[in-house]
Scaffold this motif. Structure first.
Motif, PDB file in Angstrom:
ATOM      1  N   LEU A  60      24.032   6.869  24.710  1.00 26.69           N
ATOM      2  CA  LEU A  60      24.423   7.195  23.343  1.00 26.69           C
ATOM      3  C   LEU A  60      25.180   8.525  23.295  1.00 26.69           C
ATOM      4  O   LEU A  60      26.122   8.692  22.511  1.00 26.69           O
ATOM      5  N   HIS A  64      28.967   8.755  21.937  1.00 30.41           N
ATOM      6  CA  HIS A  64      29.447   9.685  20.923  1.00 30.41           C
ATOM      7  C   HIS A  64      30.490  10.644  21.505  1.00 30.41           C
ATOM      8  O   HIS A  64      31.397  11.081  20.785  1.00 30.41           O
ATOM      9  N   GLU A  80      23.417   2.277   9.963  1.00 22.50           N
ATOM     10  CA  GLU A  80      22.791   2.827  11.176  1.00 22.50           C
ATOM     11  C   GLU A  80      21.282   3.001  11.016  1.00 22.50           C
ATOM     12  O   GLU A  80      20.554   3.082  12.012  1.00 22.50           O
ATOM     13  N   THR A 108      18.525   1.029  12.938  1.00 19.12           N
ATOM     14  CA  THR A 108      17.905   1.436  14.207  1.00 19.12           C
ATOM     15  C   THR A 108      16.406   1.622  14.025  1.00 19.12           C
ATOM     16  O   THR A 108      15.601   1.185  14.862  1.00 19.12           O
ATOM     17  N   THR A 128      23.210  -1.004  16.131  1.00 26.06           N
ATOM     18  CA  THR A 128      21.785  -0.716  15.994  1.00 26.06           C
ATOM     19  C   THR A 128      20.918  -1.765  16.695  1.00 26.06           C
ATOM     20  O   THR A 128      19.782  -1.477  17.063  1.00 26.06           O
ATOM     21  N   ALA A 185      20.788  -0.130  20.073  1.00 27.32           N
ATOM     22  CA  ALA A 185      20.188   1.204  20.044  1.00 27.32           C
ATOM     23  C   ALA A 185      18.715   1.134  19.669  1.00 27.32           C
ATOM     24  O   ALA A 185      17.878   1.829  20.255  1.00 27.32           O
ATOM     25  N   THR A 201      20.905   0.998  25.319  1.00 31.58           N
ATOM     26  CA  THR A 201      22.018   1.799  24.837  1.00 31.58           C
ATOM     27  C   THR A 201      23.252   1.745  25.733  1.00 31.58           C
ATOM     28  O   THR A 201      24.327   2.187  25.332  1.00 31.58           O
ATOM     29  N   VAL A 228      26.076  -0.076  23.990  1.00 32.35           N
ATOM     30  CA  VAL A 228      26.764   0.756  22.994  1.00 32.35           C
ATOM     31  C   VAL A 228      27.801   1.639  23.679  1.00 32.35           C
ATOM     32  O   VAL A 228      28.930   1.800  23.190  1.00 32.35           O
ATOM     33  N   ASN A 260      31.909   1.435  23.065  1.00 35.78           N
ATOM     34  CA  ASN A 260      32.573   2.623  22.539  1.00 35.78           C
ATOM     35  C   ASN A 260      33.656   3.140  23.476  1.00 35.78           C
ATOM     36  O   ASN A 260      34.725   3.565  23.021  1.00 35.78           O
ATOM     37  N   GLY A 275      24.241  11.428  19.300  1.00 34.99           N
ATOM     38  CA  GLY A 275      23.717  10.382  20.180  1.00 34.99           C
ATOM     39  C   GLY A 275      22.270  10.630  20.537  1.00 34.99           C
ATOM     40  O   GLY A 275      21.447   9.708  20.556  1.00 34.99           O
ATOM     41  N   VAL A 284      20.115   9.735  17.532  1.00 33.15           N
ATOM     42  CA  VAL A 284      19.881   8.292  17.404  1.00 33.15           C
ATOM     43  C   VAL A 284      18.798   7.844  18.381  1.00 33.15           C
ATOM     44  O   VAL A 284      17.927   7.032  18.048  1.00 33.15           O
ATOM     45  N   ALA A 285      18.831   8.396  19.598  1.00 34.27           N
ATOM     46  CA  ALA A 285      17.801   8.062  20.585  1.00 34.27           C
ATOM     47  C   ALA A 285      16.419   8.495  20.097  1.00 34.27           C
ATOM     48  O   ALA A 285      15.429   7.770  20.261  1.00 34.27           O
TER      49      ALA A 285
END
Length: 474
Positions: free
Chosen positions: A27, A31, A75, A78, A157, A160, A165, A168, A172, A297, A300-301
């Protein structure tokens, strides 16, 4: 020996640095890919003209403030997905994801309808006509293309929230590579593309986001996911689940939106101080993203791990994961701050390479000073992202929204307006107000986390009684 044993304890086990890093590093890199994409956009536009990069920076921040409301809401899935998995209810993942898809479609329509407002909005900013024209062009295109942007954030999500991940990251990176190639072609008119300047940069962004959303949708509908998580059979609209997504997600999205909008207002005020201060602020923010986007990132984790452990009733491990993330980010911050303070001109070499040397001298002089502000507030920005991520993972989304609104206006925008636009102060005073906002926000997020109310919160509905009985019998 004692230090080594302590380091091993910090690294190993559930919620340790090792687990957090294994979930977070894709993540973080994902990002970072967005950081690279934005860097390339602004680098090429700097080579195109100083007015182009100044207009694109303001327009991008403004449009992101609108789209962040919807992307941030999407988001928030998640947390739903992580808590469903932690509670042993994977069959609810697909239905939750579909509510996000429906929300993304609604968001795309609403944001596209706002595109005609770009002209009167940027007219209020009072920027030079050339800069204003670039602002309107860039913003109008991004607003019309909001649907794939929100959909990509929502579909990500699914991976994630499950801790997968790496997918993702791959998507990206693919999107960023496509965006960078299209930037080179579409901005400068190469390879058969028209020389579109700011418009080319905007269309490159929309095209890459559309590709990323399409890839994620294909992956989500793979047979193994349809069987395990009901990613196809769970397509039905569920009003109660949809409303719960709005209840917990909208405050989170609104927090993102208002925070970005406050920075858009800040840049508009800086634009009143001159083109050089505006361009320098845009470059400083761009370099700040090298720090800030990876932290997102990591945030989010943290949300994913906190949600999963709360779903399985292990608040102690959720707390441990949060502090582990803080240790990870601390090391990264030290390295980045050293660059800002010790080698600022080296960081500006790519911007100077294609810019007009005479015009860039003033921009460089201001940017070097602004990077000292960035180095100062970075550690507090780190606390904000990590602790806010933990709160979102539990479902505590209203407090971060409220404190963001109060501080953005009370500590940053109003003081900057009074001191700079009314009182005649310069760019350094404006950035002092910005730094005060970031410092206070980080300290208050930490205070909220330490209070511990988040431990008892959940975003998912309790299981039906007959399902609980069946689980007990099994």
């Amino acid at each position: 020996m004692h230090v080594r044993r302590r380091a091993r304890r910090l690294w190993h086990g559930a919620g340790g640095i090792g687990e957090v890093l294994s979930v977070a590093y894709p993540l973080i890199l994902a990002h970072m890919s967005f950081t690279v994409q934005t860097f390339v956009d602004r680098l090429f536009l700097t080579w195109y003209s100083a007015e182009a990069v100044a207009g694109a920076v303001t327009a991008q921040v403004t449009t992101i403030s609108v789209m962040a409301l919807f992307a941030g809401t999407g988001e928030s899935l998640t947390t739903f997905i992580a808590q469903y998995l932690g509670a042993g209810r994977p069959e609810r993942v697909g239905p939750a994801l579909w509510q996000g898809i429906y929300f993304s479609l609604f968001a795309g329509v609403v944001v596209a309808l706002l595109s005609p407002l770009a002209l009167p909005l940027f007219a209020l900013a009072g920027h030079p006509p050339v800069v204003q024209g670039y602002e309107v062009t860039f913003a109008s295109i991004l607003l019309r293309g909001a649907f794939p942007v929100v959909l990509m954030a929502t579909l990500a999500t699914f991976f994630a929230g499950r801790g997968r991940t790496g997918v993702v990251l791959a998507v990206n990176v693919t999107g960023t590579a496509v965006n960078c190639v299209l930037d080179a072609l579409w901005i400068f008119g190469r390879g058969g593309f028209p020389r579109a300047g700011v418009a080319g940069a905007a269309w490159a962004t929309i095209t890459s986001q559309t590709l990323g959303a399409a890839i994620l949708l294909v992956l989500v509908l793979r047979p193994q996911y349809r069987r395990a998580y009901a990613t196809l059979s769970g397509w039905r609209f569920e009003p109660a689940l949809f409303l719960r997504l709005l209840r917990f997600g909208l405050p989170s999205g609104l927090q993102y939106s208002l925070e970005v909008l406050s920075f858009a207002f800040f840049l508009m005020m800086v634009g009143r101080l001159g083109t050089a201060p505006l361009a320098a602020s845009g470059i400083a923010f761009n370099l700040n993203m090298i720090v800030f986007m990876p932290m997102l990132g990591l945030g989010v984790a943290v949300s994913s791990l906190v949600g999963r452990y709360l779903g399985s009733e292990r608040a102690d491990l959720a707390e441990r994961a949060t502090w582990s993330a803080l240790w990870i980010s601390f090391g990264y911050m030290v390295a980045c701050c050293a660059l800002y303070l010790l080698a600022p001109r080296a960081l500006l070499v790519p911007y100077a390479a294609g810019a007009d040397p005479g015009a860039f001298v003033a921009v460089q002089r201001i940017t070097v000073v602004l990077l000292r502000f960035v180095a100062f507030y970075t550690f507090f920005d780190m606390m904000n992202v990590i602790f806010a991520g933990a709160l979102r993972g539990a479902g505590d989304t209203v407090y971060p929204l409220a404190i963001t609104v109060v501080l953005s206006w009370g500590a940053m925008l109003v003081p900057a307006y009074v001191l700079c636009l009314v009182g005649g102060a310069g760019i350094n005073v404006a950035w002092t107000a910005l730094s005060a906002y970031v410092v206070l926000l980080g300290l208050l997020m930490r205070r909220r986390f330490l209070a511990g109310r988040w431990r008892s919160l959940r975003v998912i509905e309790p299981p039906l009684p007959e399902l609980e009985g069946a689980a007990a019998g099994a």
